[in-house]
Write a protein that holds these residues in place. Structure first.
Motif, PDB file in Angstrom:
ATOM      1  N   ASP A  87      -0.325  -2.222   2.309  1.00 35.83           N
ATOM      2  CA  ASP A  87       0.442  -2.732   1.178  1.00 35.83           C
ATOM      3  C   ASP A  87       0.176  -4.217   1.012  1.00 35.83           C
ATOM      4  O   ASP A  87       0.704  -5.048   1.752  1.00 35.83           O
ATOM      5  N   SER A 130       3.171   2.279  -6.822  1.00 34.30           N
ATOM      6  CA  SER A 130       1.977   2.217  -5.967  1.00 34.30           C
ATOM      7  C   SER A 130       1.798   3.510  -5.187  1.00 34.30           C
ATOM      8  O   SER A 130       0.682   4.030  -5.068  1.00 34.30           O
ATOM      9  N   THR A 145      -2.620  -1.712  -4.567  1.00 33.77           N
ATOM     10  CA  THR A 145      -1.560  -2.661  -4.199  1.00 33.77           C
ATOM     11  C   THR A 145      -1.885  -4.083  -4.644  1.00 33.77           C
ATOM     12  O   THR A 145      -0.975  -4.875  -4.919  1.00 33.77           O
ATOM     13  N   THR A 148      -0.755  -3.963  -8.144  1.00 30.96           N
ATOM     14  CA  THR A 148       0.713  -4.000  -8.170  1.00 30.96           C
ATOM     15  C   THR A 148       1.229  -5.406  -7.896  1.00 30.96           C
ATOM     16  O   THR A 148       2.207  -5.857  -8.510  1.00 30.96           O
TER      17      THR A 148
END
Length: 351
Positions: A87, A130, A145, A148
């Motif tokens: 992430d 995500s 990510t 995002t």
């Protein structure tokens, strides 16, 4: 009539029996959390030798709240890494959570409780996005990510208008408060770590979660809904990052628009130092928490040793790199640790 004597069959000598206490100790040393604990213990032991007062009560009280924030972010990162992902939207999620609670917490039409809920749940929606894109469309987590995070930064710019905000004094009092002599944020982080660890290790859902991360093909054969576990991991990561942003706003009082940038690499380093493999599968949230405390203490120690930012970054990176290499090497071959407590071949075992 005489019979030829039968040839004697050599019998292998019995292997020396390892005492039960040595076997238990070797098993404990093979746990990733144990190695993270030993690394933290060594760091705390040498801290006073490098900088006097680095583990005083004042130093610890100033370090532990930020370690708790890193722990929250790293717990979410651990779950994502257990699913074989990564992430990179953590900076934007932490910043957005801090901005929302700081900007709208003083608004009478909102109120502080509503601002806290919106900051955490609103930020978690980006993690949900995500997770759906990564797991449903099988796109690379790094690409998704990063996109995002760019979306989160854009929302931060729109909401803030380019200016920061002042957090509600009540939030600052809570973030700086103590319970039984321990910072409140430490209690919150400890509760999250314990609850998540129990859920992962002692529940059927947690065992299935680790199975999906270790082998999605095997999970599909068993009929498990691997899609849901992957989405849940990214959603919880953004949820934890948003909550960390709320706490960070209370600590800083006036969070900047780049407040979350310093939590991406520490969150990943804490996961690896805690013994969770980047390839997915089983992990240790307790080890992750210990890794976060290690990083916070290391940063504080380096800051007291030198005031040059460039030197701080180089020294911290070198120490973290050595720690990660050692954790990975010992994790791949735990027998290296266990062999230290086994008797050598041909050596009598003392009982």
């Amino acid at each position: 009539m005489t019979t030829a004597p039968s040839s004697a069959v050599p019998v292998a000598a019995p292997r020396p029996r390892i005492p039960d206490n040595v076997a238990r100790l070797s098993q404990v040393l093979a746990w990733p959390a144990t190695r993270a604990f030993l690394a933290l213990a060594v760091l705390l032991a040498i801290s006073p030798l490098v900088a006097s007062g680095s583990i005083s009560s004042t130093a610890l009280y100033s370090m532990l709240p930020f370690a708790a924030i890193t722990t929250l972010v790293a717990v979410g990162q651990t779950l994502v890494i257990q699913q074989g992902g990564l992430d990179l939207s953590v900076p934007g999620a932490v910043t957005l959570g801090a901005l929302i609670v700081a900007k709208f917490g003083n608004d009478q039409s909102w109120g502080l409780p509503v601002a806290v809920v919106v900051a955490i749940l609103g930020t978690s929606l980006f993690g949900l996005l995500s997770g759906v894109v990564v797991t449903a469309f099988r796109l690379p987590p790094l690409v998704v990510t990063i996109a995002t995070n760019a979306l989160l930064i854009g929302v931060v710019q729109v909401v803030s208008g380019g200016f920061g905000a002042q957090a509600d004094p009540r939030l600052s009092d809570f973030a700086l408060g103590r319970f039984l002599g321990v910072p409140v944020l430490v209690w919150i982080a400890a509760a999250v770590v314990i609850a998540a660890q129990v859920l992962l290790k002692l529940s059927r859902t947690g065992r299935r979660f680790e199975l999906v991360g270790e082998s999605r093909r095997a999970a599909d054969v068993l009929g498990l809904l691997s899609l849901g576990y992957g989405v849940a991991a990214y959603w919880f990561s953004a949820l934890a990052a948003g909550a960390a942003g709320v706490m960070l706003a209370g600590l800083l009082r006036s969070p900047t628009l780049t407040a979350g940038d310093s939590y991406l690499l520490p969150s990943i380093a804490a996961v690896v130092l805690g013994g969770t493999a980047l390839t997915g599968g089983r992990g240790s949230l307790v080890g992750t928490a210990l890794g976060a405390v290690f990083l916070a203490q290391l940063a504080q120690l380096v800051q007291t040793f030198t005031s040059l930012t460039a030197v701080q970054n180089v020294v911290t990176a070198l120490i973290i790199g050595v720690g990660i290499v050692l954790q990975l090497r010992l994790g791949q071959s735990p027998a290296r640790l266990i062999a230290l407590f086994r008797p050598r071949r041909g050596e009598p075992v003392r009982t």
